[in-house]
Write an enzyme that holds these catalytic residues in place. Structure first.
Site, PDB file in Angstrom:
ATOM      1  CG  ASP A  35      -1.136  92.117 -55.946  1.00  0.00           C
ATOM      2  OD1 ASP A  35      -0.204  92.666 -55.345  1.00  0.00           O
ATOM      3  OD2 ASP A  35      -1.965  92.749 -56.627  1.00  0.00           O
ATOM      4  CB  CYS A  75       1.985  95.678 -53.401  1.00  0.00           C
ATOM      5  SG  CYS A  75       1.730  96.905 -54.666  1.00  0.00           S
ATOM      6  CE  LYS A 134       2.607  93.894 -57.634  1.00  0.00           C
ATOM      7  NZ  LYS A 134       1.340  94.254 -56.970  1.00  0.00           N
ATOM      8  CG  HIS A 136       5.189  96.757 -57.561  1.00  0.00           C
ATOM      9  ND1 HIS A 136       3.842  96.825 -57.272  1.00  0.00           N
ATOM     10  CD2 HIS A 136       5.528  97.994 -58.008  1.00  0.00           C
ATOM     11  CE1 HIS A 136       3.396  98.032 -57.532  1.00  0.00           C
ATOM     12  NE2 HIS A 136       4.402  98.762 -57.976  1.00  0.00           N
ATOM     13  CB  SER A 159       0.434  96.653 -59.895  1.00  0.00           C
ATOM     14  OG  SER A 159       0.829  96.569 -58.550  1.00  0.00           O
ATOM     15  CG  ASP A 279       0.591  92.179 -51.685  1.00  0.00           C
ATOM     16  OD1 ASP A 279      -0.586  91.845 -51.414  1.00  0.00           O
ATOM     17  OD2 ASP A 279       0.867  92.943 -52.627  1.00  0.00           O
ATOM     18  CG  ASN A 280      -1.428  94.729 -49.548  1.00  0.00           C
ATOM     19  OD1 ASN A 280      -0.452  94.928 -50.274  1.00  0.00           O
ATOM     20  ND2 ASN A 280      -2.669  94.793 -50.004  1.00  0.00           N
TER      21      ASN A 280
END
Length: 479
Positions: A35, A75, A134, A136, A159, A279-280
């Protein structure tokens, strides 16, 4: 007589082929998704701050992808794309009136249950499926992983920074951060310092329990996370050269080692494709709110920069993925669903078009394999800001609706063209020197707007489907 012998030979050959195909073991899949981890936060991708021996070994035994993309700089939409193989704009997971770009607790929005996730695709082939970490993509019962193809869920629904409070936007009461098992809260607030360790333990246990059947394990870690100081286990706290952020990276590296070692111990390594990514990009900023690094890429997370969208990725499957190799062809998180489907001997639902493409030739380093993507789109929420084709990335001359890596009062909108292969820091705007390329990418951008929409235009794209279910009232007490 000769004809009979030949017929026997043909039948025997068919039986041998049939037996060979039936005897071929199914590929297991493990996706480890960090994350907000930055492109340059680990040693295989250039970090000189963080010690990541397990990832070093994974890269030495596997294949490093240097042009692997998330579909968003934040995310919720990126995770929706990973799960469904679609741009989040296609499936309505890029924005909503209540939460904005990222789902908040007790929201009435979530991933439409009509969408087909990776887990649901693999269930067609009798895979056991689990998510540990996670989610989300919606915290209400109808949106939970157990309603989206997963047999088992152990983790947090959103998150780690979304803790108990009253949200000023609508006055909703957020509950203490819940740790869930399937659809039941088992701890609230959860102890965030133990999440990485507990996720790792739960993952190895689940693999052991399902070693005799094909399985898909999705392990989306909560860390480094979205808080100013990531939460870290006592064994790693204060041990890195980069504060809590570095401590968290090194604990995540330990977790990777635990998973890979466990697969080897169970003699599953050659049967299991492991994908490690983020994720980013890291949302570090000038005030050092976080200490993640996207170098040598330009920009920060939560934008449409390369540092937000291009993420580190290592693929590992000893004996199948060529060891110590590197792929610089463009590929995306959206490609995991069709690729896994192909490797598992199935396919996505043809009635629901997706944007991901099969990248198994890139994974396996087939001779001459190139990216299957003509174009890749950089959306910020509902706004198309940039497009890539081949080595070229064009920023469209628009007034940005949100964070923009280039346009500001000092840099008003104008076409910006970068060669993101040769100019990795995006320092040389070559739009004037390449009008034909600008026109080519502009044309592709118009196709994206027709297909997926753009807030600078009236109406949605022509092939956007399924707005999020909004007929349910939030069920705060369920958490």
């Amino acid at each position: 007589m000769l004809m009979f012998v030949r017929l026997q030979a043909v039948l025997l050959g068919l039986l041998m082929v049939s037996y060979s195909q039936a005897a071929t073991p199914s590929t297991n899949f493990v996706v480890i998704n960090c994350d907000n981890l930055g492109y340059g936060d680990t040693q295989p991708f250039g970090s000189e701050l963080h010690r990541t021996p397990s990832l070093n070994q994974m890269a030495a035994e596997g294949r490093k992808f240097t042009h692997f993309y998330s579909s968003a700089g934040v995310c919720t939409p990126s995770r929706a794309s990973l799960m469904t193989g679609c741009y989040s704009q296609r499936i309505g997971m890029h924005d909503n009136p209540r939460d904005g770009w990222v789902l908040r607790p007790v929201s009435r929005y979530g991933l439409n249950p009509d969408e087909m996730t990776i887990a649901e695709v693999l269930k067609q082939q009798d895979y056991a499926t689990a998510i540990i970490g996670k989610w989300h993509l919606g915290d209400q019962p109808e949106f939970l992983p157990t309603r989206q193809g997963f047999d088992y869920f152990y983790g947090i629904p959103y998150s780690d920074d979304m803790t108990a409070r009253t949200w000023k936007n609508d006055g909703s009461k957020w509950p203490p951060l819940p740790l869930m098992q399937n659809e039941t809260v088992i701890e609230a607030p959860t102890d965030r310092t133990t999440l990485t360790e507990r996720y790792t333990s739960a993952a190895t246990k689940w693999i052991t329990e399902h070693q005799d059947s094909p399985f898909f394990l999705y392990l989306p870690h909560a860390m480094p996370g979205s808080t100013a100081h990531p939460y870290v286990g006592t064994a790693f706290a204060g041990k890195s050269a980069n504060g809590p952020w570095g401590d968290s990276i090194e604990e995540l590296d330990w977790s990777v080692g635990q998973i890979l070692d466990h697969l080897k111990e169970l003699n599953l390594a050659e049967k299991t494709l492991v994908i490690w990514t983020s994720d980013n990009g890291a949302p570090s900023n000038k005030n050092n709110f976080q200490r993640g690094s996207n170098l040598p890429l330009h920009g920060r997370g939560y934008s449409t920069s390369e540092g937000a969208f291009r993420v580190p990725m290592i693929a590992w499957q000893p004996g199948r993925i060529p060891a110590g190799t590197e792929c610089s062809e463009l590929s995306t998180m959206m490609d995991l669903l069709p690729t896994f489907a192909h490797l598992a001997g199935t396919s996505p639902d043809p009635k629901r078009p997706i944007d991901g493409l099969d990248i198994s030739p890139l994974l396996l380093a087939d001779e001459g394999a190139t990216t299957p993507h003509e174009a890749f789109y950089y959306y910020s929420g509902a706004q198309l800001q940039a497009i890539r084709s081949g080595p070229w990335k064009l920023f469209l001359p628009i007034k940005p609706a949100g964070n923009h890596p280039h346009f500001s009062a000092a840099q008003p909108p104008a076409p910006l063209l970068f060669n993101v292969v040769e100019d990795i820091r995006c320092e040389q705007n070559v739009a004037r020197q390449n009008p034909d390329i600008v026109f080519q990418l502009w044309t592709l951008a118009e196709q994206a707007r027709d297909e997926l929409g753009d807030q600078n235009r009236q109406g949605n794209g022509q092939r956007v489907r399924g707005e999020l279910p909004v007929d349910k009232q939030p069920v705060a007490q369920s958490l």
